[in-house]
Design a protein around this motif. Structure first.
Motif, PDB file in Angstrom:
ATOM      1  N   VAL A 172     -70.383-137.892 -24.044  1.00  0.00           N
ATOM      2  CA  VAL A 172     -71.104-137.010 -24.753  1.00  0.00           C
ATOM      3  C   VAL A 172     -71.786-136.098 -23.904  1.00  0.00           C
ATOM      4  O   VAL A 172     -71.675-134.838 -23.985  1.00  0.00           O
ATOM      5  CB  VAL A 172     -71.682-137.393 -25.924  1.00  0.00           C
ATOM      6  N   ALA A 173     -72.624-136.720 -22.923  1.00  0.00           N
ATOM      7  CA  ALA A 173     -73.722-135.827 -22.281  1.00  0.00           C
ATOM      8  C   ALA A 173     -72.841-135.100 -21.322  1.00  0.00           C
ATOM      9  O   ALA A 173     -73.347-133.884 -20.978  1.00  0.00           O
ATOM     10  CB  ALA A 173     -74.446-136.855 -21.454  1.00  0.00           C
ATOM     11  N   VAL A 174     -71.783-135.551 -20.819  1.00  0.00           N
ATOM     12  CA  VAL A 174     -71.233-134.820 -19.591  1.00  0.00           C
ATOM     13  C   VAL A 174     -70.182-133.537 -20.300  1.00  0.00           C
ATOM     14  O   VAL A 174     -70.363-132.566 -19.925  1.00  0.00           O
ATOM     15  CB  VAL A 174     -69.742-135.708 -19.132  1.00  0.00           C
ATOM     16  N   TRP A 175     -69.790-134.128 -21.680  1.00  0.00           N
ATOM     17  CA  TRP A 175     -69.258-132.812 -22.404  1.00  0.00           C
ATOM     18  C   TRP A 175     -70.077-131.598 -22.570  1.00  0.00           C
ATOM     19  O   TRP A 175     -69.744-130.374 -22.702  1.00  0.00           O
ATOM     20  CB  TRP A 175     -68.515-133.395 -23.405  1.00  0.00           C
ATOM     21  N   HIS A 176     -71.271-131.955 -22.827  1.00  0.00           N
ATOM     22  CA  HIS A 176     -72.270-130.930 -23.179  1.00  0.00           C
ATOM     23  C   HIS A 176     -73.009-130.489 -22.068  1.00  0.00           C
ATOM     24  O   HIS A 176     -73.829-129.609 -22.144  1.00  0.00           O
ATOM     25  CB  HIS A 176     -73.274-131.724 -24.279  1.00  0.00           C
ATOM     26  N   ASP A 177     -72.845-130.829 -20.813  1.00  0.00           N
ATOM     27  CA  ASP A 177     -73.393-130.355 -19.619  1.00  0.00           C
ATOM     28  C   ASP A 177     -72.901-129.127 -19.254  1.00  0.00           C
ATOM     29  O   ASP A 177     -71.551-128.781 -19.194  1.00  0.00           O
ATOM     30  CB  ASP A 177     -73.244-131.261 -18.613  1.00  0.00           C
ATOM     31  N   PRO A 178     -73.671-127.950 -19.025  1.00  0.00           N
ATOM     32  CA  PRO A 178     -73.152-126.454 -18.562  1.00  0.00           C
ATOM     33  C   PRO A 178     -72.563-126.839 -17.163  1.00  0.00           C
ATOM     34  O   PRO A 178     -71.480-125.834 -17.043  1.00  0.00           O
ATOM     35  CB  PRO A 178     -74.176-125.796 -18.547  1.00  0.00           C
ATOM     36  N   ILE A 179     -72.755-127.585 -16.490  1.00  0.00           N
ATOM     37  CA  ILE A 179     -72.068-127.696 -14.879  1.00  0.00           C
ATOM     38  C   ILE A 179     -70.682-128.276 -15.409  1.00  0.00           C
ATOM     39  O   ILE A 179     -69.973-127.732 -14.549  1.00  0.00           O
ATOM     40  CB  ILE A 179     -72.884-128.634 -14.172  1.00  0.00           C
ATOM     41  N   PHE A 180     -70.600-129.171 -15.979  1.00  0.00           N
ATOM     42  CA  PHE A 180     -69.308-129.837 -16.320  1.00  0.00           C
ATOM     43  C   PHE A 180     -68.418-128.653 -16.891  1.00  0.00           C
ATOM     44  O   PHE A 180     -66.968-128.479 -16.505  1.00  0.00           O
ATOM     45  CB  PHE A 180     -69.325-130.916 -17.433  1.00  0.00           C
ATOM     46  N   ALA A 181     -68.684-127.793 -17.947  1.00  0.00           N
ATOM     47  CA  ALA A 181     -68.090-126.722 -18.416  1.00  0.00           C
ATOM     48  C   ALA A 181     -67.489-125.654 -17.169  1.00  0.00           C
ATOM     49  O   ALA A 181     -66.463-125.237 -17.132  1.00  0.00           O
ATOM     50  CB  ALA A 181     -68.732-125.760 -19.405  1.00  0.00           C
ATOM     51  N   ARG A 182     -68.529-125.450 -16.210  1.00  0.00           N
ATOM     52  CA  ARG A 182     -68.373-124.334 -15.123  1.00  0.00           C
ATOM     53  C   ARG A 182     -67.317-125.048 -14.209  1.00  0.00           C
ATOM     54  O   ARG A 182     -66.504-124.178 -13.917  1.00  0.00           O
ATOM     55  CB  ARG A 182     -69.592-124.089 -14.775  1.00  0.00           C
ATOM     56  N   ALA A 183     -67.432-126.121 -14.066  1.00  0.00           N
ATOM     57  CA  ALA A 183     -66.556-126.954 -13.179  1.00  0.00           C
ATOM     58  C   ALA A 183     -65.069-127.144 -13.689  1.00  0.00           C
ATOM     59  O   ALA A 183     -64.170-126.929 -13.041  1.00  0.00           O
ATOM     60  CB  ALA A 183     -66.935-128.464 -12.816  1.00  0.00           C
ATOM     61  N   ALA A 184     -65.126-127.057 -15.129  1.00  0.00           N
ATOM     62  CA  ALA A 184     -63.786-127.159 -15.877  1.00  0.00           C
ATOM     63  C   ALA A 184     -63.142-125.866 -15.472  1.00  0.00           C
ATOM     64  O   ALA A 184     -61.926-125.721 -15.420  1.00  0.00           O
ATOM     65  CB  ALA A 184     -63.783-127.506 -17.116  1.00  0.00           C
ATOM     66  N   VAL A 185     -63.821-125.024 -15.883  1.00  0.00           N
ATOM     67  CA  VAL A 185     -63.329-123.460 -15.753  1.00  0.00           C
ATOM     68  C   VAL A 185     -62.915-123.053 -14.341  1.00  0.00           C
ATOM     69  O   VAL A 185     -61.961-122.573 -14.036  1.00  0.00           O
ATOM     70  CB  VAL A 185     -64.217-122.415 -16.234  1.00  0.00           C
ATOM     71  N   ASN A 186     -63.568-123.578 -13.450  1.00  0.00           N
ATOM     72  CA  ASN A 186     -63.143-123.100 -12.110  1.00  0.00           C
ATOM     73  C   ASN A 186     -61.803-123.865 -11.456  1.00  0.00           C
ATOM     74  O   ASN A 186     -61.163-123.641 -10.836  1.00  0.00           O
ATOM     75  CB  ASN A 186     -64.246-123.664 -11.011  1.00  0.00           C
ATOM     76  N   THR A 187     -61.736-125.395 -12.145  1.00  0.00           N
ATOM     77  CA  THR A 187     -60.617-126.047 -11.879  1.00  0.00           C
ATOM     78  C   THR A 187     -59.328-125.622 -12.356  1.00  0.00           C
ATOM     79  O   THR A 187     -58.186-125.242 -11.760  1.00  0.00           O
ATOM     80  CB  THR A 187     -60.827-127.323 -12.451  1.00  0.00           C
ATOM     81  N   LEU A 188     -59.614-124.896 -13.615  1.00  0.00           N
ATOM     82  CA  LEU A 188     -58.344-124.219 -14.308  1.00  0.00           C
ATOM     83  C   LEU A 188     -57.973-123.047 -13.743  1.00  0.00           C
ATOM     84  O   LEU A 188     -56.830-122.745 -13.475  1.00  0.00           O
ATOM     85  CB  LEU A 188     -58.638-123.911 -15.756  1.00  0.00           C
ATOM     86  N   VAL A 230     -54.332-122.340 -11.701  1.00  0.00           N
ATOM     87  CA  VAL A 230     -53.441-121.340 -12.265  1.00  0.00           C
ATOM     88  C   VAL A 230     -53.048-120.249 -11.130  1.00  0.00           C
ATOM     89  O   VAL A 230     -52.116-120.254 -10.898  1.00  0.00           O
ATOM     90  CB  VAL A 230     -54.116-120.376 -13.354  1.00  0.00           C
ATOM     91  N   ILE A 231     -54.266-119.988 -10.459  1.00  0.00           N
ATOM     92  CA  ILE A 231     -53.993-119.221  -9.007  1.00  0.00           C
ATOM     93  C   ILE A 231     -53.119-120.004  -8.024  1.00  0.00           C
ATOM     94  O   ILE A 231     -52.246-119.194  -7.366  1.00  0.00           O
ATOM     95  CB  ILE A 231     -55.395-118.562  -8.419  1.00  0.00           C
ATOM     96  N   GLY A 232     -53.675-121.104  -7.703  1.00  0.00           N
ATOM     97  CA  GLY A 232     -52.899-121.756  -6.612  1.00  0.00           C
ATOM     98  C   GLY A 232     -51.468-122.246  -6.887  1.00  0.00           C
ATOM     99  O   GLY A 232     -50.652-122.132  -5.978  1.00  0.00           O
ATOM    100  N   ILE A 233     -51.209-122.522  -8.180  1.00  0.00           N
ATOM    101  CA  ILE A 233     -49.748-122.835  -8.586  1.00  0.00           C
ATOM    102  C   ILE A 233     -48.990-121.410  -8.413  1.00  0.00           C
ATOM    103  O   ILE A 233     -47.801-121.681  -7.666  1.00  0.00           O
ATOM    104  CB  ILE A 233     -49.708-123.462  -9.851  1.00  0.00           C
TER     105      ILE A 233
END
Length: 74
Positions: free
Chosen positions: A32-48, A52-55
């Motif tokens: 739950v703490a990781v889910w609400h962490d803004p760094i996790f959200a940014r990392a998830a967006v960067n990964t997506l 998308v671009i790499g594929i």
């Protein structure tokens, strides 16, 4: 036999987390703490974005190379 790894991952991540949240075990607050962490959200967006671009770039390169390999050379 081939489904054993899939079932183990399913049991480890899906069933355990669902049962832990249902029974209120202590292992879940870290998720739950990781889910609400803004760094996790940014990392998830960067990964997506990276995926998308790499594929798409790799697919374009593969199509170009396959088209160049299929042409007859004289």
């Amino acid at each position: 036999m081939l489904l054993a790894p899939l079932l183990l991952v399913f049991l480890a991540f899906v069933v355990y987390i669902r049962s832990a949240t249902a029974f209120g075990w202590r292992a879940i607050p870290s998720y739950v703490a990781v889910w609400h962490d803004p760094i996790f959200a940014r990392a998830a967006v960067n990964t997506l974005i990276f995926l998308v671009i790499g594929i798409n770039i790799k697919m374009a390169i593969a199509l170009f190379l396959s088209g160049s390999f299929i042409q007859e050379r004289s």
